[in-house]
Design a protein around this motif. Structure first.
Motif, PDB file in Angstrom:
ATOM      1  N   THR A  44      -2.910  -3.404  -6.122  1.00 31.15           N
ATOM      2  CA  THR A  44      -3.418  -3.196  -7.468  1.00 31.15           C
ATOM      3  C   THR A  44      -3.552  -4.554  -8.135  1.00 31.15           C
ATOM      4  O   THR A  44      -3.118  -5.582  -7.598  1.00 31.15           O
ATOM      5  N   ARG A  45      -4.157  -4.538  -9.322  1.00 28.42           N
ATOM      6  CA  ARG A  45      -4.247  -5.759 -10.119  1.00 28.42           C
ATOM      7  C   ARG A  45      -3.750  -5.477 -11.527  1.00 28.42           C
ATOM      8  O   ARG A  45      -3.915  -4.377 -12.042  1.00 28.42           O
ATOM      9  N   THR A  46      -3.130  -6.485 -12.111  1.00 26.43           N
ATOM     10  CA  THR A  46      -2.683  -6.356 -13.489  1.00 26.43           C
ATOM     11  C   THR A  46      -3.894  -6.220 -14.397  1.00 26.43           C
ATOM     12  O   THR A  46      -4.978  -6.714 -14.094  1.00 26.43           O
ATOM     13  N   SER A  47      -3.699  -5.526 -15.518  1.00 23.67           N
ATOM     14  CA  SER A  47      -4.756  -5.386 -16.513  1.00 23.67           C
ATOM     15  C   SER A  47      -4.316  -6.072 -17.793  1.00 23.67           C
ATOM     16  O   SER A  47      -3.132  -6.356 -17.987  1.00 23.67           O
ATOM     17  N   ASP A  48      -5.281  -6.353 -18.683  1.00 29.83           N
ATOM     18  CA  ASP A  48      -4.907  -6.997 -19.939  1.00 29.83           C
ATOM     19  C   ASP A  48      -4.297  -5.965 -20.884  1.00 29.83           C
ATOM     20  O   ASP A  48      -4.219  -4.780 -20.590  1.00 29.83           O
ATOM     21  N   TYR A  49      -3.882  -6.424 -22.057  1.00 32.43           N
ATOM     22  CA  TYR A  49      -3.135  -5.573 -22.977  1.00 32.43           C
ATOM     23  C   TYR A  49      -4.001  -4.521 -23.648  1.00 32.43           C
ATOM     24  O   TYR A  49      -3.505  -3.667 -24.357  1.00 32.43           O
ATOM     25  N   SER A  50      -5.321  -4.596 -23.440  1.00 31.32           N
ATOM     26  CA  SER A  50      -6.178  -3.556 -24.009  1.00 31.32           C
ATOM     27  C   SER A  50      -6.131  -2.287 -23.174  1.00 31.32           C
ATOM     28  O   SER A  50      -6.587  -1.238 -23.583  1.00 31.32           O
ATOM     29  N   ILE A  51      -5.589  -2.392 -21.944  1.00 31.59           N
ATOM     30  CA  ILE A  51      -5.429  -1.227 -21.072  1.00 31.59           C
ATOM     31  C   ILE A  51      -3.936  -1.063 -20.848  1.00 31.59           C
ATOM     32  O   ILE A  51      -3.345  -1.780 -20.052  1.00 31.59           O
ATOM     33  N   LYS A  52      -3.313  -0.160 -21.569  1.00 36.08           N
ATOM     34  CA  LYS A  52      -1.864  -0.063 -21.574  1.00 36.08           C
ATOM     35  C   LYS A  52      -1.340   0.695 -20.357  1.00 36.08           C
ATOM     36  O   LYS A  52      -1.829   1.750 -20.009  1.00 36.08           O
ATOM     37  N   SER A  53      -0.320   0.127 -19.736  1.00 38.96           N
ATOM     38  CA  SER A  53       0.425   0.800 -18.659  1.00 38.96           C
ATOM     39  C   SER A  53      -0.464   1.220 -17.504  1.00 38.96           C
ATOM     40  O   SER A  53      -0.216   2.232 -16.867  1.00 38.96           O
ATOM     41  N   VAL A  54      -1.521   0.439 -17.241  1.00 37.73           N
ATOM     42  CA  VAL A  54      -2.425   0.789 -16.154  1.00 37.73           C
ATOM     43  C   VAL A  54      -2.630  -0.436 -15.283  1.00 37.73           C
ATOM     44  O   VAL A  54      -2.937  -1.517 -15.779  1.00 37.73           O
ATOM     45  N   ASN A  55      -2.446  -0.288 -13.972  1.00 39.42           N
ATOM     46  CA  ASN A  55      -2.837  -1.312 -13.033  1.00 39.42           C
ATOM     47  C   ASN A  55      -4.101  -0.846 -12.321  1.00 39.42           C
ATOM     48  O   ASN A  55      -4.279   0.335 -12.042  1.00 39.42           O
ATOM     49  N   LEU A  56      -4.979  -1.786 -12.059  1.00 40.93           N
ATOM     50  CA  LEU A  56      -6.278  -1.464 -11.497  1.00 40.93           C
ATOM     51  C   LEU A  56      -6.209  -1.502  -9.980  1.00 40.93           C
ATOM     52  O   LEU A  56      -5.660  -2.439  -9.387  1.00 40.93           O
ATOM     53  N   LEU A  57      -6.783  -0.506  -9.338  1.00 37.09           N
ATOM     54  CA  LEU A  57      -6.798  -0.451  -7.881  1.00 37.09           C
ATOM     55  C   LEU A  57      -7.614  -1.604  -7.314  1.00 37.09           C
ATOM     56  O   LEU A  57      -8.569  -2.074  -7.936  1.00 37.09           O
ATOM     57  N   GLU A  58      -7.227  -2.054  -6.136  1.00 33.65           N
ATOM     58  CA  GLU A  58      -7.936  -3.141  -5.450  1.00 33.65           C
ATOM     59  C   GLU A  58      -8.544  -2.580  -4.162  1.00 33.65           C
ATOM     60  O   GLU A  58      -7.935  -2.615  -3.093  1.00 33.65           O
ATOM     61  N   PRO A  59      -9.773  -2.029  -4.246  1.00 34.03           N
ATOM     62  CA  PRO A  59     -10.399  -1.439  -3.059  1.00 34.03           C
ATOM     63  C   PRO A  59     -11.168  -2.490  -2.260  1.00 34.03           C
ATOM     64  O   PRO A  59     -11.397  -3.614  -2.703  1.00 34.03           O
ATOM     65  N   GLY A  60     -11.577  -2.088  -1.052  1.00 38.60           N
ATOM     66  CA  GLY A  60     -12.476  -2.908  -0.251  1.00 38.60           C
ATOM     67  C   GLY A  60     -11.857  -4.120   0.398  1.00 38.60           C
ATOM     68  O   GLY A  60     -12.569  -5.017   0.856  1.00 38.60           O
ATOM     69  N   ALA A  61     -10.529  -4.185   0.476  1.00 40.46           N
ATOM     70  CA  ALA A  61      -9.866  -5.339   1.096  1.00 40.46           C
ATOM     71  C   ALA A  61      -9.664  -5.095   2.590  1.00 40.46           C
ATOM     72  O   ALA A  61      -9.645  -3.953   3.063  1.00 40.46           O
ATOM     73  N   THR A  62      -9.515  -6.185   3.318  1.00 40.01           N
ATOM     74  CA  THR A  62      -9.122  -6.118   4.727  1.00 40.01           C
ATOM     75  C   THR A  62      -7.652  -6.498   4.817  1.00 40.01           C
ATOM     76  O   THR A  62      -7.263  -7.608   4.437  1.00 40.01           O
ATOM     77  N   VAL A  63      -6.830  -5.568   5.288  1.00 40.54           N
ATOM     78  CA  VAL A  63      -5.372  -5.730   5.273  1.00 40.54           C
ATOM     79  C   VAL A  63      -4.867  -5.665   6.710  1.00 40.54           C
ATOM     80  O   VAL A  63      -5.146  -4.699   7.431  1.00 40.54           O
ATOM     81  N   VAL A  64      -4.141  -6.694   7.132  1.00 39.07           N
ATOM     82  CA  VAL A  64      -3.688  -6.800   8.524  1.00 39.07           C
ATOM     83  C   VAL A  64      -2.190  -7.091   8.550  1.00 39.07           C
ATOM     84  O   VAL A  64      -1.706  -7.989   7.839  1.00 39.07           O
ATOM     85  N   ILE A  65      -1.456  -6.333   9.374  1.00 39.58           N
ATOM     86  CA  ILE A  65      -0.047  -6.618   9.664  1.00 39.58           C
ATOM     87  C   ILE A  65       0.029  -7.166  11.083  1.00 39.58           C
ATOM     88  O   ILE A  65      -0.548  -6.580  12.015  1.00 39.58           O
TER      89      ILE A  65
END
Length: 359
Positions: A57-78
């Motif tokens: 997720t990504r942090t949001s500014d104070y105009s969007i309270k208590s909400v983190n924004l999803l981070e789609p479309g990434a390539t994630v590797v373990i």
């Protein structure tokens, strides 16, 4: 008469001055505080069967309270230090990435790294972590706690759950305990009927279990003062008296790296603040992720390599004192439309039978 008229005029003049002052005040509108959205990483690999999940997720500014924004479309590797790796599959609606159930599995003693390539082209890499092995849970048990009603409080019946284990002889072992409660719901969908003070429900199409966890609990310990000794009566949770039925509980004993323990220790200190004079000042908790395309960019969260031992417990609540705090009754009329609701697999509900479920 003249005096009273003069006083009246002075009063009206004073009120007019007050009105003028207030009419000249321009309301202060502070500028909206905007911060650059920063990546938050939440995930781990364990030595238990997968799939393993990484949430971005990504942090949001104070105009969007208590909400983190999803981070789609990434390539994630373990990946591990032996060259084994797996690219995680993104789940719907996005921002959640999982390994396959038969894919990569953690092995104690190996090092693990998480790599993230975002859709915007930024690359993030975790510090590599050696997965420690978790000692087995030796005993999981409960004790009844009953507090009778007083003049200011009603009676309270709970069951305190404890754990016993044995710390290895080597110094530098760190622990975290999680618990999960599973319970079959009376209905997969409920609607409150205010006129009758009850619920109407629609049944599940298959066996289904509601999932309860404590997402804000941070229960940790280290062997700094008990190296090689027994850990006895480690508190796990309190079971509520909401029914006379048995309460099914799964407990994980997690073996953490030193850096993971330090991360959760800081989280525990911040979340446990009471606002006192000597509390730790609020701040961000540094994790183990770095942005390699923009060095110095803050990244929040933690990716861990965790050894786990698991045990289960049924708490018998039939001997509870007093009456349980029952939920309102649920009535399932016949027929219903739809006839049943599919039990979806999520953080809060699953169609998959818990591993130790016996009834």
């Amino acid at each position: 008469m003249l005096a009273s008229t003069r006083i009246l005029k002075q009063g009206l003049g004073f009120l007019g001055l007050i009105a003028c002052l207030f009419s000249c005040i321009t309301p202060f509108q502070p500028d909206t505080v905007r911060v650059e959205p920063m990546l938050i990483v939440d995930g781990q690999i364990t030595d238990q069967p997968g799939p393993y999940t990484v949430r971005l997720t990504r942090t949001s500014d104070y105009s969007i309270k208590s909400v983190n924004l999803l981070e789609p479309g990434a390539t994630v590797v373990i990946a591990d230090n032996l060259g084994n790796q797996e690219t995680l599959n993104e789940q719907s609606p996005g921002g959640v990435y999982q390994t396959s159930a038969s894919g990569l599995r953690g092995v104690p003693g190996r090092r693990y790294t998480l790599t993230i390539q975002t859709r915007a082209g930024k690359r993030y890499v975790s510090e590599s972590e050696v997965m420690p092995a978790a000692p087995p849970i030796q005993k999981l048990y409960y004790e009844s706690n009953y507090a009778p009603a007083t003049g200011i409080a009603s009676q309270r019946q709970t069951w305190a759950v404890y754990l016993d284990t044995k710390d290895p002889d080597t110094l530098g072992n760190y622990y975290k305990w999680n618990w999960t409660h599973y319970e079959m719901p009376t209905a997969c969908k409920k609607t409150f009927v205010a006129s009758g003070n009850y619920y109407t429900g629609i049944s599940c199409c298959s066996d289904c279990w509601d999932i309860t966890r404590c997402y804000t609990c941070v229960n940790i310990n280290s062997d700094a003062n008990i190296n090689g000794k027994a850990i006895s009566r480690q508190p796990i949770t309190d079971v509520p008296f909401t029914s006379f039925s048995r309460y099914y509980l799964e407990v994980e004993q997690q073996a953490l790296s030193k850096s993971a323990y330090q991360f959760w220790k800081r989280v525990q200190q911040l979340t446990g603040n009471t606002g006192g004079l000597f509390d730790v000042a609020p701040s961000s908790v540094p994790g183990n992720m770095k942005c390699t395309t923009t060095p110095g960019e803050p990244v929040y969260g933690y990716f861990g390599a965790v050894g786990i031992s698991v045990s289960y417990l049924y708490v018998d609540r039939s001997t509870g004192q007093g009456g349980p705090n029952l939920d309102l009754p649920t009535v399932i009329p016949y027929p219903t439309n739809p006839s049943c609701i599919v039990c979806e697999n999520s953080l809060y509900r699953t169609p998959n039978k818990p591993r130790f479920w016996t009834y």
